[in-house]
Design a protein around this motif. Structure first.
Motif, PDB file in Angstrom:
ATOM      1  N   ALA A  42     -11.936 -28.248 -17.253  1.00 33.85           N
ATOM      2  CA  ALA A  42     -11.667 -26.815 -17.152  1.00 33.85           C
ATOM      3  C   ALA A  42     -12.959 -26.007 -17.148  1.00 33.85           C
ATOM      4  O   ALA A  42     -13.039 -24.951 -16.500  1.00 33.85           O
ATOM      5  N   LEU A  45     -14.198 -26.109 -13.608  1.00 30.63           N
ATOM      6  CA  LEU A  45     -13.408 -25.203 -12.774  1.00 30.63           C
ATOM      7  C   LEU A  45     -13.808 -23.749 -13.027  1.00 30.63           C
ATOM      8  O   LEU A  45     -13.909 -22.955 -12.088  1.00 30.63           O
ATOM      9  N   ALA A  46     -14.052 -23.405 -14.297  1.00 30.37           N
ATOM     10  CA  ALA A  46     -14.478 -22.037 -14.624  1.00 30.37           C
ATOM     11  C   ALA A  46     -15.809 -21.711 -13.965  1.00 30.37           C
ATOM     12  O   ALA A  46     -16.006 -20.607 -13.438  1.00 30.37           O
ATOM     13  N   TYR A  51     -10.809 -21.340 -12.156  1.00 32.35           N
ATOM     14  CA  TYR A  51      -9.986 -21.392 -13.360  1.00 32.35           C
ATOM     15  C   TYR A  51      -9.564 -19.974 -13.703  1.00 32.35           C
ATOM     16  O   TYR A  51     -10.354 -19.190 -14.239  1.00 32.35           O
ATOM     17  N   ASP A  53      -7.903 -18.523 -15.984  1.00 36.28           N
ATOM     18  CA  ASP A  53      -7.939 -18.044 -17.362  1.00 36.28           C
ATOM     19  C   ASP A  53      -9.342 -17.707 -17.860  1.00 36.28           C
ATOM     20  O   ASP A  53      -9.489 -17.048 -18.898  1.00 36.28           O
ATOM     21  N   ASN A 278      -0.498 -27.278 -20.305  1.00 38.14           N
ATOM     22  CA  ASN A 278      -1.761 -26.543 -20.256  1.00 38.14           C
ATOM     23  C   ASN A 278      -2.107 -26.170 -21.688  1.00 38.14           C
ATOM     24  O   ASN A 278      -1.604 -25.173 -22.222  1.00 38.14           O
TER      25      ASN A 278
END
Length: 340
Positions: A42, A45-46, A51, A53, A278
Motif C-alpha cells: 500500500a 501504491l501511495a 492508493y 486513501d 482492506n
C-alpha cells in the motif's frame, strides 16, 4: 525527528528524508521511539498515486512500527514507559518518532526482536481476517495462496498450517524451496504454469475451499473458477494496477473493466462466495483488531506465528526498499530500521 516524505507521485526517488519537530502525545496517546517500520505494498501504491486513501503529497505513509514507549500522554498508565511495543499507525509510520493511540499498541512477546515484530501487524492481521474471520478455513480443507512468498502470503501459510489445511501457493520457482521448508504442500510456478490448470490437476478437478488473491482484475475470475462447491474467494489487493505503463487514470479504467461482477443468483447456484478485506478501513473496529492481535501474539509464544524478515534497509534508503519489493525480490517482509 526524521521522516521519509513522499514529495510527489512517482518513482522511488521521490522519497526524501526530512527533519521535523518531535511530536507530542495527546490524551490517550504514547510517543514511540521507533526501531523498525514495516514496508507494505500500500505504501508503494501511495507513492505512485494509486492508493485513494493516502494523503496527498507531500505526505508520510506507514502502517506499522515497533520500538519503545518514550512518553505517555494524559490518561495513559505510566507503567508502559520503556516497554518494547508494536503499534498500528494510520500513516506517519515512516519516522523515527511517532504518536499513536494506546489502543493500537501491543507489547512485544519475548521471542521477537524489533525487526520481526514490525513484520507482524499488517501481514498477520490481514491473513487472519482473510482465513479465520471471513474465510472460515477449517481443518482438512484446502487453500490457494497467491503470492505465497510475500508478507501476507507467508502469514497466511503460517495460519493455514496451524488450522491443518492443505496448502497450495503461487510464486516464482526460485522461492519454492524456501516455501516448502516453511511447510507449503504444493508450490505452483505462476510464470511457467497456468495456476488454474495446476490446481484442478492437483485436486482431481475439484478445486479448493479458499483462494486468497491480492492481484485483481481478470485474475479474480480465474481464482473464482479454482473454487470447489462451498468455496470462498478472498480479495485483498490490486497489485496488477502497478504492472501497466499507462497513466493513473487509464490504469484504473483498465482495472475496472477487467474486474468481474458477481451475481447473487450465480453465487447461489454455484454455492460459492466472494469477499473483500482492506485492513486500512478497519480503524473503527479497534476492539476486533485488538482481539485478533492478541490471538496472533499468542501464536508467537506458541511457535506457529513465524514472522520472516527478508531484508532490513536503513530509514534513509526507503526508496531502495520500495524498488526491492517492486522487483518481487523479497520473500516475506521488508522493513526499515532507524538505528536509534
Amino acid at each position: 525527528m526524521k521522516q521519509i516524505v513522499i514529495t510527489k507521485h512517482g518513482d522511488p526517488d521521490v522519497l526524501e528524508i526530512k527533519e521535523r519537530k518531535d511530536p507530542q502525545p495527546s490524551a490517550g496517546e504514547v510517543l514511540i521511539k521507533v526501531k523498525a517500520i514495516g514496508v507494505n505494498f500500500a505504501d508503494i501504491l501511495a507513492r505512485k498515486g494509486l492508493y485513494p486513501d493516502a494523503p496527498k503529497p507531500p505526505c508520510v505513509v506507514g502502517y506499522e512500527v515497533s520500538g519503545t514507549v518514550e512518553t505517555a500522554g494524559p490518561g495513559v498508565d505510566s507503567s508502559i514507559l520503556g516497554s518494547a511495543v508494536i503499534a498500528l499507525t494510520r500513516f506517519n509510520g515512516y519516522a523515527d518518532r511517532v504518536c499513536v493511540s494506546e489502543k493500537a499498541v501491543f507489547r512485544i512477546p519475548d521471542p521477537l526482536d524489533f525487526e520481526r515484530a514490525a513484520a507482524i501487524p499488517v501481514n498477520y492481521l490481514t491473513a487472519y481476517q482473510l482465513l479465520h474471520v471471513m474465510g472460515g478455513l477449517k481443518k482438512g480443507e484446502s487453500v490457494l495462496i497467491h503470492n505465497a512468498g510475500g508478507g501476507v502470503g507467508l502469514a497466511a501459510l503460517d495460519i493455514s498450517l496451524h488450522l491443518e489445511a492443505t496448502t497450495y501457493g503461487t510464486s516464482s520457482v526460485g522461492k519454492h524451496r524456501f516455501l516448502m521448508q516453511r511447510g507449503l504442500n504444493y508450490p505452483i510456478d505462476y510464470r511457467n504454469q497456468d495456476f488454474l490448470s495446476s490446481i484442478m490437476s492437483l485436486t482431481g478437478g475439484k478445486g479448493v475451499e479458499v483462494v486468497l488473491d491480492p492481484i485483481g482484475g481478470r485474475h479474480w475470475k480465474k481464482s473464482y473458477r479454482a473454487l470447489r462447491s462451498t468455496g470462498r474467494l478472498g480479495m485483498f489487493g490490486v497489485s496488477t494496477v502497478t504492472d501497466s505503463t499507462m497513466g493513473r487514470l487509464f490504469q484504473f479504467i483498465k482495472l475496472i473493466a477487467q474486474t468481474p461482477r458477481y451475481s447473487p443468483l450465480e453465487l447461489m447456484n454455484a454455492n460459492k462466495s466472494v469477499f473483500g478485506v482492506n485492513l486500512g478501513h478497519m480503524w473503527n473496529e479497534r476492539d476486533k483488531i485488538g482481539g485478533w492481535m492478541q490471538e496472533i501474539l499468542k501464536g508467537v509464544e506458541e511457535g506457529w506465528v513465524r514472522p520472516h524478515v527478508d531484508r532490513a534497509f536503513p530509514l534513509e534508503r526507503a526508496g531502495e526498499a520500495h524498488a526491492y519489493i517492486e522487483a518481487r525480490k523479497n520473500i516475506g517482509k521488508v522493513v526499515l530500521v532507524t538505528g536509534g
